[in-house]
Design a protein around this motif. Structure first.
Motif, PDB file in Angstrom:
ATOM      1  N   ILE A   1       0.837  -1.203   0.000  1.00  0.00           N
ATOM      2  CA  ILE A   1       0.000   0.000   0.000  1.00  0.00           C
ATOM      3  C   ILE A   1       0.872   1.254   0.000  1.00  0.00           C
ATOM      4  N   ALA A   2       1.948   1.238   0.783  1.00  0.00           N
ATOM      5  CA  ALA A   2       2.837   2.401   0.863  1.00  0.00           C
ATOM      6  C   ALA A   2       3.416   2.742  -0.506  1.00  0.00           C
ATOM      7  N   PHE A   3       3.922   1.751  -1.230  1.00  0.00           N
ATOM      8  CA  PHE A   3       4.489   2.006  -2.551  1.00  0.00           C
ATOM      9  C   PHE A   3       3.405   2.452  -3.529  1.00  0.00           C
ATOM     10  N   ALA A   4       2.198   1.886  -3.397  1.00  0.00           N
ATOM     11  CA  ALA A   4       1.099   2.285  -4.279  1.00  0.00           C
ATOM     12  C   ALA A   4       0.718   3.741  -4.039  1.00  0.00           C
ATOM     13  N   VAL A   5       0.694   4.170  -2.775  1.00  0.00           N
ATOM     14  CA  VAL A   5       0.360   5.557  -2.444  1.00  0.00           C
ATOM     15  C   VAL A   5       1.395   6.509  -3.027  1.00  0.00           C
ATOM     16  N   VAL A   6       2.678   6.183  -2.838  1.00  0.00           N
ATOM     17  CA  VAL A   6       3.744   7.035  -3.379  1.00  0.00           C
ATOM     18  C   VAL A   6       3.667   7.079  -4.900  1.00  0.00           C
ATOM     19  N   TYR A   7       3.385   5.936  -5.509  1.00  0.00           N
ATOM     20  CA  TYR A   7       3.275   5.870  -6.973  1.00  0.00           C
ATOM     21  C   TYR A   7       2.137   6.756  -7.488  1.00  0.00           C
ATOM     22  N   LEU A   8       0.966   6.626  -6.882  1.00  0.00           N
ATOM     23  CA  LEU A   8      -0.207   7.367  -7.357  1.00  0.00           C
ATOM     24  C   LEU A   8      -0.057   8.871  -7.123  1.00  0.00           C
ATOM     25  N   LEU A   9       0.463   9.251  -5.966  1.00  0.00           N
ATOM     26  CA  LEU A   9       0.631  10.673  -5.685  1.00  0.00           C
ATOM     27  C   LEU A   9       1.692  11.298  -6.592  1.00  0.00           C
ATOM     28  N   THR A  10       2.743  10.538  -6.885  1.00  0.00           N
ATOM     29  CA  THR A  10       3.782  11.063  -7.769  1.00  0.00           C
ATOM     30  C   THR A  10       3.271  11.185  -9.199  1.00  0.00           C
ATOM     31  N   ARG A  11       2.501  10.203  -9.649  1.00  0.00           N
ATOM     32  CA  ARG A  11       1.876  10.300 -10.974  1.00  0.00           C
ATOM     33  C   ARG A  11       0.943  11.503 -11.033  1.00  0.00           C
ATOM     34  N   TYR A  12       0.242  11.764  -9.938  1.00  0.00           N
ATOM     35  CA  TYR A  12      -0.632  12.935  -9.872  1.00  0.00           C
ATOM     36  C   TYR A  12       0.184  14.213 -10.007  1.00  0.00           C
ATOM     37  N   ARG A  13       1.326  14.268  -9.328  1.00  0.00           N
ATOM     38  CA  ARG A  13       2.197  15.443  -9.436  1.00  0.00           C
ATOM     39  C   ARG A  13       2.637  15.672 -10.879  1.00  0.00           C
ATOM     40  N   ILE A  14       3.078  14.610 -11.530  1.00  0.00           N
ATOM     41  CA  ILE A  14       3.561  14.732 -12.904  1.00  0.00           C
ATOM     42  C   ILE A  14       2.464  15.270 -13.813  1.00  0.00           C
ATOM     43  N   SER A  15       1.244  14.743 -13.635  1.00  0.00           N
ATOM     44  CA  SER A  15       0.123  15.168 -14.467  1.00  0.00           C
ATOM     45  C   SER A  15      -0.339  16.579 -14.122  1.00  0.00           C
ATOM     46  N   ASN A  16      -0.511  16.849 -12.824  1.00  0.00           N
ATOM     47  CA  ASN A  16      -1.074  18.126 -12.393  1.00  0.00           C
ATOM     48  C   ASN A  16      -0.099  19.285 -12.584  1.00  0.00           C
ATOM     49  N   GLU A  17       1.197  19.026 -12.365  1.00  0.00           N
ATOM     50  CA  GLU A  17       2.191  20.090 -12.462  1.00  0.00           C
ATOM     51  C   GLU A  17       2.873  20.126 -13.824  1.00  0.00           C
ATOM     52  N   LYS A  18       2.420  19.250 -14.732  1.00  0.00           N
ATOM     53  CA  LYS A  18       2.965  19.190 -16.091  1.00  0.00           C
ATOM     54  C   LYS A  18       4.487  19.000 -16.081  1.00  0.00           C
TER      55      LYS A  18
END
Length: 281
Positions: free
Chosen positions: A36-53
């Motif tokens: 779960i910890a790695f999944a959370v870091v993965y999803l939040l980082t993907r969100y950063r990449i998408s949201n912050e371009k």
């Protein structure tokens, strides 16, 4: 009210570390928390990449975290052996690293003991190697993941709590709990939950709120190292030191000594990275 206090104080004895078993193979909550910890870091980082371009490919996050996962496991185990169980490592180097028992066949013996500080070192080395392989900046690469890291770490500490390990020192406070694995019968601080909140939730909120205002590469990494070391240092005052080590230097636990080193490293990174040539925000 008394019923609620009783439920709280005896909660650790009601929790089963094993989620379910298939034959002789047990799925434990602690292992699930790592996933779960790695999944959370993965999803939040993907969100950063998408949201912050941010200029990263869709596979970059997963590839980097694969390297980081190896770094956590290898660094965490080696760190525990070097910092907390060096005699065991010297007496049986291979057997203490490889979770296999070769006496009477070959069986999985499990990994007993992981060091957070060793895991940090392992991740740093792994991401450095990954960044070199991709010809990307090390500081910008590791800063990409840093804001999400504390929230992932939250689940690791919840796994420790469910396991009933890394409990706190004896206390008379009502917040104390009875941990079946602890020596004696007194109430103890649920230090795993303190760490989950301060090292997980509080640090996450801090880093996530400043991630887009980072003035230079390495700022988020230095801030995380210093912040984690700072809060963990004080929580160690209510966390039970390792029985075979006790207090190792001027009344400080091994965890506190490592946290001081972590704060110094974090402050050093903040100073050094600020002096590097390049654009500053």
């Amino acid at each position: 009210m008394d019923t609620l206090v009783y439920w709280w104080q005896h909660l650790p004895s009601r929790m089963d570390p094993v989620l379910f078993s298939v034959g002789g193979f047990a799925i434990r909550w602690y292992g699930l928390m790592y996933i779960i910890a790695f999944a959370v870091v993965y999803l939040l980082t993907r969100y950063r990449i998408s949201n912050e371009k941010l200029p990263y490919s869709t596979s970059f996050t997963g590839d980097a975290l694969t390297w980081a996962m190896v770094g956590v496991l290898v660094g965490g185990r080696l760190g525990y052996l070097l910092f907390y169980s060096f005699p065991e490592f010297i007496s049986n180097p291979l057997g203490s690293i490889i979770p296999l028992n070769f006496s009477g066949g070959c069986t999985f013996s499990g990994i007993a003991g992981m060091s957070y500080h060793g895991g940090v070192i392992g991740v740093i080395i792994a991401i450095w190697l990954f960044a070199r392989s991709r010809s990307t900046g090390f500081l910008t690469t590791i800063d990409l993941f840093i804001p999400a890291l504390p929230l992932g770490y939250l689940f690791g500490r919840l796994g420790n709590f469910i396991n009933g390990e890394l409990y706190g020192r004896v206390t008379d406070a009502a917040v104390g709990m009875y941990f079946p694995l602890a020596p004696g019968s007194g109430l103890r601080h649920p230090s795993q939950l303190y760490e989950a909140f301060f090292e997980g939730v509080v640090l996450f909120l801090l880093l996530w709120s400043v991630k887009q205002r980072s003035p230079y590469p390495g700022f988020l990494s230095g801030l995380y190292l210093f912040g984690y070391g700072f809060v963990r240092f004080f929580i160690e005052y209510v966390r039970e030191p390792d029985a075979h080590l006790g207090f190792v230097l001027m009344g400080l636990s091994m965890g506190q000594v490592l946290c001081v080193a972590m704060m110094i490293a974090g402050a050093g990174i903040l100073w050094y990275c600020r002096t590097l040539p390049g654009p500053k925000k």
